[in-house]
Structures are given as structure tokens and as C-alpha cells.
Enzyme design. Structure first.
Site, mmCIF file in Angstrom:
data_model
loop_
_atom_site.group_PDB
_atom_site.id
_atom_site.type_symbol
_atom_site.label_atom_id
_atom_site.label_comp_id
_atom_site.label_asym_id
_atom_site.label_seq_id
_atom_site.Cartn_x
_atom_site.Cartn_y
_atom_site.Cartn_z
ATOM 1 N N ARG A 176 33.801 35.642 44.510
ATOM 2 C CA ARG A 176 32.648 34.998 44.480
ATOM 3 C C ARG A 176 32.644 33.744 43.305
ATOM 4 O O ARG A 176 33.245 33.918 42.433
ATOM 5 C CB ARG A 176 31.515 35.831 44.254
ATOM 6 C CG ARG A 176 31.458 36.934 45.394
ATOM 7 C CD ARG A 176 30.114 37.819 45.356
ATOM 8 N NE ARG A 176 29.938 38.650 46.461
ATOM 9 C CZ ARG A 176 31.065 39.894 46.861
ATOM 10 N NH1 ARG A 176 32.025 39.926 45.802
ATOM 11 N NH2 ARG A 176 30.795 40.504 47.890
ATOM 12 N N GLN B 123 32.061 31.420 48.257
ATOM 13 C CA GLN B 123 32.972 32.465 48.035
ATOM 14 C C GLN B 123 34.109 31.795 48.611
ATOM 15 O O GLN B 123 33.936 30.877 49.323
ATOM 16 C CB GLN B 123 32.650 33.881 48.617
ATOM 17 C CG GLN B 123 32.213 33.638 50.307
ATOM 18 C CD GLN B 123 31.630 34.869 50.538
ATOM 19 O OE1 GLN B 123 32.159 35.571 51.655
ATOM 20 N NE2 GLN B 123 30.227 35.470 50.095
#
Length: 423
Positions: free
Chosen positions: A295, A110
Site C-alpha cells: 500500500r 497500491q
């Protein structure tokens, strides 16, 4: 009687699936040691301990002289306890969230947006980006702690492209050629070539990713079963991630991102837009109070590929440059300060030998949260002539400009982490 501005907290545990299970988790152990009535379930994960006033994990106040139930409620009515500068800069709110993490399986790869992008994303898609704040964060290892952080030097990635044909087939020949060429063309060309490689990888068809990953897993498994080391292509790690997230694009990210193992006390600071993933271990973490995450892989959750590819910092750097070293205090031999280049938080590490009988906690013009990781003390609060016993796992809120003395009640070494805001 004076209003107490130093008090113990009962903190919120998050039982995310990636957490270590039962008493293998440092989070669970801290919880059990600080509160003997806590029952630890040996089949449940204990992933995060949240120490702060975040709405999704507001700490409870353990002082029956205080009418407010939670830290967030108390701060809202006692904003001066933040310290004048902190109160003015952060609109009367505690600017940081302090955590302990116990990681068993990898968290998603992420990155967190900077403030400008966070505001834009929050307006566009509040269901995915719940607030308008940036989220710099810092992890300090409690046990050996493994993570991915930032893009590797280009020559390392080029070596993997040679040794891992499955990886190269996803990146493609043109992007591979551009990356090799960029090595002689300076930092701008390298960042641009890395962006092209990463975008090709992230936009690969799922079917092709699964095929190539299965080929690679089979090849590594065969070599390892024949007694051959596959360390030169991170073979064991690839198998581990594939077992946790079968067919996931993020498994290939280990060839683009630095693999870092922190020793206890070592730290990494994760600025905005730097891709990262925590893989395994226990750490103390401090961050700006935000929930914004973009993400990239190792996740079943929403992946915003186009935002991700545009926002990332594609500066390549060796893994050693990702370590964030503390400075030792000039005035206190037991104090180390991790002070990252953001205003929201600073973390202090206090290591006091068991031979010392009393330790004065540095008085700050900032609210702070103190976590006792090792040792047993009585906290003495002169402003209210109070005493608070603390054992391993104990958490103490300290209002700005309060004096706290720690009396060592057992002659064992103390290890304390303290989050604050040094403006």
C-alpha cells in the site's frame, strides 16, 4: 447418473467499509435478484462478490447431487474439471478469482509484487504478505468507473508542480528540477526522476503533509465557493479524497498518477508493480489467486514505504495507454475477449440480443465461472440432460470441455461475463 460438472454457485459477499451501501450497490442488486430470500440491509456496505475457490471466500455449491459443500473442496477431488493444461500448470487449483466490486469511497493506492518479489516478501513478512503468488488484475466497468493507474506523462506532473505549490513543497526543489531536466534526457532519466519525486513525497513528515494538504484544501474550497473551476488541478477530486482520508499522503498522488474514467465495457489491466487505486463505480474484476498488496496511501493500514518505492514501475504513460481493449471473436458476433498478457486468467464478455432464442456457450479446455449480469435464461447441460434456471446475478461453474446452451426465457438482452484460463 453422471457426476454433474456444471452447477450454480452461491458466492461470498465482502462487506468492506469502502463499498456502496444497500441497494445502491451492484453487488447487493445481483445478490437480491439471484436469490429472492436475500435481505439487503440498506445501512450496510456491499463491496465485493467473490466468485471462486479462494480460502477466504470459497463459493458454496447449489446442487444437492454433489456431496462437497464448496467449490474448493469439489475441485480438489475433481481436478480434471480444470482442464489438463490448467491442472498441470497451476497444481490442481483454480488459478483465478473472479469478482464484482461496488466502490463508494476510494480504495488504497497500491501495487502488487511480481512473482519473484512476492516469494521474497512472503518469506520475510508473512503477516503482511500472506502468499508467494503474483497478483495481476483486470477491471472491466459495469457503470462509469473511476480509478488511478500508472504514472502520468512527465509534462503533466511538471504542470501540476507549477500550479500546486503545496505539492511542489513536498517533492522539493531538487527533485522538481531533476524531473524537468529529465524531459530532454530519455525514458531512463524520466523513470529515475519520477522515482525520486515519489520517494520524496512518500517519505515526507506527517506533520508537513497535513499542513500542506490543509492549505491546498482551503485554497480549492475558497475558489470553488467563489464560483471558479479548479478542474485544472483536479480540485473536486482532491476535496473528495481529503474528506474520505483527511491528512492522508495519498491525496497528493492524484498529481502523479493517471486519472482514468472507464465507460461500461472498457477495461484496465494492472500489471505487477503498477501503482493504482479504484475511486468510484462498479466493475467486474479478475485476478490471479493472491492477497498480496503493497500500500501507498488512502489507507489506515500498514504502509511499507521502502518496499513500495523500490518495486514500482516508474514508466510514465498517458491515461489512454492504460486502457485494455478486448478483441472481438471471429466466430461469434456476440463474444468479446479480454486476454491480458498473463497465463492466470482471461475474461469473456457475451452480449446476446433479446431477439435470439438460444446461445451456445463456447466449449473450453478450462474450468470457467459465468456471471449473468442482465437477462433470464435456462442453462441446458446435455452431458447430464440437466437444466439450470439463471436470472440476473446467477453464477455458474462450468467444468472443462462441457457444453452449455443458454435458452433465453425472456426476450431481453443478455450481458454475461465469464472468467477462464486460456493456456
Amino acid at each position: 447418473m453422471a457426476n454433474p460438472r456444471v452447477f450454480p454457485l452461491s458466492c461470498v459477499v465482502q462487506q468492506y467499509a469502502w463499498g456502496k451501501v444497500g441497494s445502491k450497490s451492484e453487488v447487493a442488486c445481483l445478490l437480491a435478484c439471484s436469490d429472492p430470500l436475500t435481505q439487503i440491509s440498506e445501512d450496510k456496505p456491499y463491496a465485493e462478490l467473490w466468485m471462486g475457490a479462494h480460502p477466504r471466500g470459497d463459493a458454496k455449491i447449489l446442487d444437492n447431487r454433489i456431496s462437497q459443500k464448496t467449490l474448493g473442496q469439489w475441485i480438489a477431488e475433481n481436478q480434471n474439471s480444470l482442464g489438463q493444461k490448467v491442472k498441470d500448470t497451476f497444481n490442481g487449483k483454480l488459478p483465478f478469482l473472479f469478482k464484482v466490486l461496488s466502490v463508494e469511497t476510494a480504495l488504497s493506492i497500491q501495487a502488487h509484487p511480481n512473482k519473484e518479489l512476492a516469494e521474497k516478501l512472503h518469506l520475510q513478512a508473512p503477516e503482511h504478505y500472506p502468499d508467494a503468488n503474483h497478483k495481476p488484475e483486470m477491471a472491466i466497468a459495469l457503470t462509469p468507473f473511476q480509478g488511478l493507474c500508472g504514472f502520468r506523462p512527465v509534462e503533466e506532473i511538471v504542470t501540476f508542480l507549477k500550479k500546486v505549490p503545496e505539492f511542489q513543497s513536498l517533492i522539493g526543489e531538487d527533485a522538481t528540477a531533476q524531473l524537468k531536466k529529465s524531459m530532454n534526457e530519455g525514458s531512463g532519466a524520466m523513470a529515475s526522476a519520477l522515482k525520486n519525486c515519489f520517494s520524496h513525497l512518500m517519505k515526507s513528515e506527517k506533520k508537513v503533509v497535513v499542513e500542506q494538504l490543509n492549505l491546498l484544501v482551503k485554497r480549492i474550497s475558497q475558489q470553488i465557493s467563489n464560483g471558479n473551476s479548479m478542474d485544472d488541478i483536479c480540485g473536486e477530486l482532491l476535496l473528495q479524497l481529503h474528506q474520505q482520508y483527511p491528512g492522508d499522503i495519498g491525496c497528493f498522488a492524484i498529481y502523479l498518477l493517471n486519472l482514468i474514467t472507464l465507460k461500461p465495457g472498457e477495461a484496465m489491466f494492472l500489471e505487477a508493480n503498477v501503482p493504482h487505486a479504484y475511486l468510484k463505480g462498479d466493475c467486474v474484476e479478475c485476478m490471479a489467486c493472491s492477497d498480496n498488496t503493497v500500500r501507498a496511501g488512502l489507507t489506515p493500514k500498514f504502509i511499507d514505504v521502502s518496499t513500495l518505492c523500490e518495486m514500482l514501475d516508474y514508466t510514465p504513460s498517458p491515461s489512454k495507454d492504460r486502457l485494455f481493449a478486448p478483441t472481438l471473436s471471429q466466430d461469434d458476433p456476440y463474444l468479446s475477449i479480454y486476454d491480458p498478457p498473463v497465463p492466470d486468467f482471461t475474461v469473456m464478455k457475451i452480449e446476446v440480443p433479446g431477439s435470439v432464442t438460444e446461445y451456445k456457450v463456447l466449449t473450453l479446455d478450462s474450468a470457467s465461472i459465468l456471471l449473468l449480469v442482465q437477462g433470464t435464461v435456462t442453462a441446458i447441460i446435455p452431458s447430464v440432460q440437466g437444466e439450470i434456471p439463471l436470472s440476473r446475478g446467477g453464477v455458474l461453474f462450468i467444468g472443462a470441455n462441457e457444453t452449455v446452451l443458454l435458452k433465453l426465457t425472456v426476450p431481453k438482452n443478455l450481458l454475461i461475463f465469464r472468467a477462464c484460463c486460456l493456456l
